[in-house]
Design a protein around this motif. Sequence first.
Motif, PDB file in Angstrom:
ATOM      1  N   SER A  10       0.578  -0.849  -0.172  1.00  0.00           N
ATOM      2  CA  SER A  10       0.114   0.082   0.456  1.00  0.00           C
ATOM      3  C   SER A  10       0.557   0.893   0.012  1.00  0.00           C
ATOM      4  CB  SER A  10      -0.928   0.171   0.628  1.00  0.00           C
ATOM      5  OG  SER A  10      -0.010   0.056   2.460  1.00  0.00           O
ATOM      6  N   ALA A  11       2.382   1.120  -0.016  1.00  0.00           N
ATOM      7  CA  ALA A  11       2.899   2.364   0.010  1.00  0.00           C
ATOM      8  C   ALA A  11       3.271   3.251   1.041  1.00  0.00           C
ATOM      9  CB  ALA A  11       2.897   2.909  -1.653  1.00  0.00           C
ATOM     10  N   VAL A  12       2.901   2.690   2.063  1.00  0.00           N
ATOM     11  CA  VAL A  12       2.955   3.202   3.233  1.00  0.00           C
ATOM     12  C   VAL A  12       3.891   3.212   3.643  1.00  0.00           C
ATOM     13  CG1 VAL A  12       2.610   3.191   6.156  1.00  0.00           C
ATOM     14  CG2 VAL A  12       0.351   1.966   4.489  1.00  0.00           C
ATOM     15  N   ASP A  13       4.773   4.783   3.990  1.00  0.00           N
ATOM     16  CA  ASP A  13       6.223   5.246   4.872  1.00  0.00           C
ATOM     17  C   ASP A  13       6.665   4.130   5.804  1.00  0.00           C
ATOM     18  OD1 ASP A  13       8.527   6.083   4.702  1.00  0.00           O
ATOM     19  OD2 ASP A  13       8.057   7.993   5.818  1.00  0.00           O
ATOM     20  N   HIS A  14       7.633   2.974   6.085  1.00  0.00           N
ATOM     21  CA  HIS A  14       7.658   2.331   7.427  1.00  0.00           C
ATOM     22  C   HIS A  14       8.794   1.554   6.802  1.00  0.00           C
ATOM     23  CE1 HIS A  14       6.440  -0.619   4.008  1.00  0.00           C
ATOM     24  NE2 HIS A  14       6.933  -1.428   4.992  1.00  0.00           N
ATOM     25  N   CYS A  15       9.358   1.295   8.351  1.00  0.00           N
ATOM     26  CA  CYS A  15      10.687   0.283   7.999  1.00  0.00           C
ATOM     27  C   CYS A  15      10.012  -1.467   9.176  1.00  0.00           C
ATOM     28  CB  CYS A  15      11.721   0.814   8.940  1.00  0.00           C
ATOM     29  SG  CYS A  15      13.118   0.393   9.317  1.00  0.00           S
ATOM     30  N   HIS A  16      11.300  -2.284   8.279  1.00  0.00           N
ATOM     31  CA  HIS A  16      11.385  -3.670   8.929  1.00  0.00           C
ATOM     32  C   HIS A  16      12.015  -3.361   9.405  1.00  0.00           C
ATOM     33  CE1 HIS A  16       9.312  -5.083   4.724  1.00  0.00           C
ATOM     34  NE2 HIS A  16       8.721  -4.283   5.081  1.00  0.00           N
ATOM     35  N   GLY A  17      12.548  -2.695  10.381  1.00  0.00           N
ATOM     36  CA  GLY A  17      14.020  -3.338  11.424  1.00  0.00           C
ATOM     37  C   GLY A  17      13.496  -2.808  12.596  1.00  0.00           C
ATOM     38  N   GLY A  33      19.853  -0.077   6.075  1.00  0.00           N
ATOM     39  CA  GLY A  33      19.075   1.022   5.052  1.00  0.00           C
ATOM     40  C   GLY A  33      17.589   2.320   5.212  1.00  0.00           C
ATOM     41  N   CYS A  34      17.766   2.114   6.831  1.00  0.00           N
ATOM     42  CA  CYS A  34      16.716   2.717   7.330  1.00  0.00           C
ATOM     43  C   CYS A  34      17.259   4.227   7.052  1.00  0.00           C
ATOM     44  CB  CYS A  34      16.732   2.751   8.827  1.00  0.00           C
ATOM     45  SG  CYS A  34      15.105   3.621  10.203  1.00  0.00           S
ATOM     46  N   THR A  35      16.367   5.026   6.675  1.00  0.00           N
ATOM     47  CA  THR A  35      16.517   6.819   6.543  1.00  0.00           C
ATOM     48  C   THR A  35      15.959   7.233   7.411  1.00  0.00           C
ATOM     49  OG1 THR A  35      14.285   7.019   5.189  1.00  0.00           O
ATOM     50  CG2 THR A  35      16.231   5.841   4.134  1.00  0.00           C
ATOM     51  N   SER A  36      14.785   6.883   8.356  1.00  0.00           N
ATOM     52  CA  SER A  36      14.481   7.878   9.578  1.00  0.00           C
ATOM     53  C   SER A  36      13.843   6.688  11.164  1.00  0.00           C
ATOM     54  CB  SER A  36      13.794   8.458   8.932  1.00  0.00           C
ATOM     55  OG  SER A  36      12.095   9.232  10.380  1.00  0.00           O
ATOM     56  N   PHE A  37      14.690   7.506  11.849  1.00  0.00           N
ATOM     57  CA  PHE A  37      14.227   6.716  13.078  1.00  0.00           C
ATOM     58  C   PHE A  37      12.676   7.650  14.246  1.00  0.00           C
ATOM     59  CE2 PHE A  37      19.099   6.764  13.450  1.00  0.00           C
ATOM     60  CZ  PHE A  37      18.642   5.987  12.921  1.00  0.00           C
ATOM     61  N   CYS A  38      12.302   7.638  13.007  1.00  0.00           N
ATOM     62  CA  CYS A  38      10.995   8.541  13.203  1.00  0.00           C
ATOM     63  C   CYS A  38      10.380   6.871  14.095  1.00  0.00           C
ATOM     64  CB  CYS A  38      10.145   8.927  12.147  1.00  0.00           C
ATOM     65  SG  CYS A  38       7.873   9.263  12.587  1.00  0.00           S
ATOM     66  N   HIS A  39       9.553   6.806  15.311  1.00  0.00           N
ATOM     67  CA  HIS A  39       9.112   5.937  16.173  1.00  0.00           C
ATOM     68  C   HIS A  39       7.474   5.505  15.124  1.00  0.00           C
ATOM     69  CE1 HIS A  39      10.102   6.253  20.434  1.00  0.00           C
ATOM     70  NE2 HIS A  39      11.057   6.577  19.398  1.00  0.00           N
ATOM     71  N   ALA A  40       7.049   6.555  14.249  1.00  0.00           N
ATOM     72  CA  ALA A  40       5.745   6.076  13.553  1.00  0.00           C
ATOM     73  C   ALA A  40       5.945   4.765  12.397  1.00  0.00           C
ATOM     74  CB  ALA A  40       5.030   6.943  13.213  1.00  0.00           C
ATOM     75  N   ARG A  41       6.869   4.615  11.862  1.00  0.00           N
ATOM     76  CA  ARG A  41       7.510   3.759  10.596  1.00  0.00           C
ATOM     77  C   ARG A  41       7.835   2.443  11.222  1.00  0.00           C
ATOM     78  NH1 ARG A  41      12.494   5.013   7.940  1.00  0.00           N
ATOM     79  NH2 ARG A  41      11.092   3.951   6.360  1.00  0.00           N
ATOM     80  N   HIS A  42       8.325   2.255  13.022  1.00  0.00           N
ATOM     81  CA  HIS A  42       8.790   1.211  13.493  1.00  0.00           C
ATOM     82  C   HIS A  42       7.392   0.983  13.639  1.00  0.00           C
ATOM     83  CE1 HIS A  42      12.828   3.513  12.292  1.00  0.00           C
ATOM     84  NE2 HIS A  42      12.707   2.290  12.270  1.00  0.00           N
ATOM     85  N   THR A  43       7.602  -1.098  13.215  1.00  0.00           N
ATOM     86  CA  THR A  43       6.780  -1.999  14.584  1.00  0.00           C
ATOM     87  C   THR A  43       7.096  -1.915  15.633  1.00  0.00           C
ATOM     88  OG1 THR A  43       5.717  -2.770  11.981  1.00  0.00           O
ATOM     89  CG2 THR A  43       5.099  -3.763  14.282  1.00  0.00           C
TER      90      THR A  43
END
Length: 67
Positions: A10-17, A33-43
């Motif tokens: 769904s092209a949601v900005d997220h990180c698998h790490g 390869g993480c580009t942002s340490f924003c909490h919202a991007r990380h599960t």
Amino acid sequence: MRVTCTSCESAVDHCHGTLIVHAGRMPECTDPGCTSFCHARHTFIVDCFDIAGGCACATETPTRRHA
């Protein structure tokens, strides 16, 4: 059977790490390869003292500032 990531589809900005939060609130991600340490991007978000084997910064004693 191939498992797909619904956020990727769904092209949601997220990180698998996993976001690791160190003492002093310094973040680090397990995905190189993480580009942002924003909490919202990380599960997954953990404090460094919860990591198996511990973390050096979790055992350091904070220094006191003199006024």
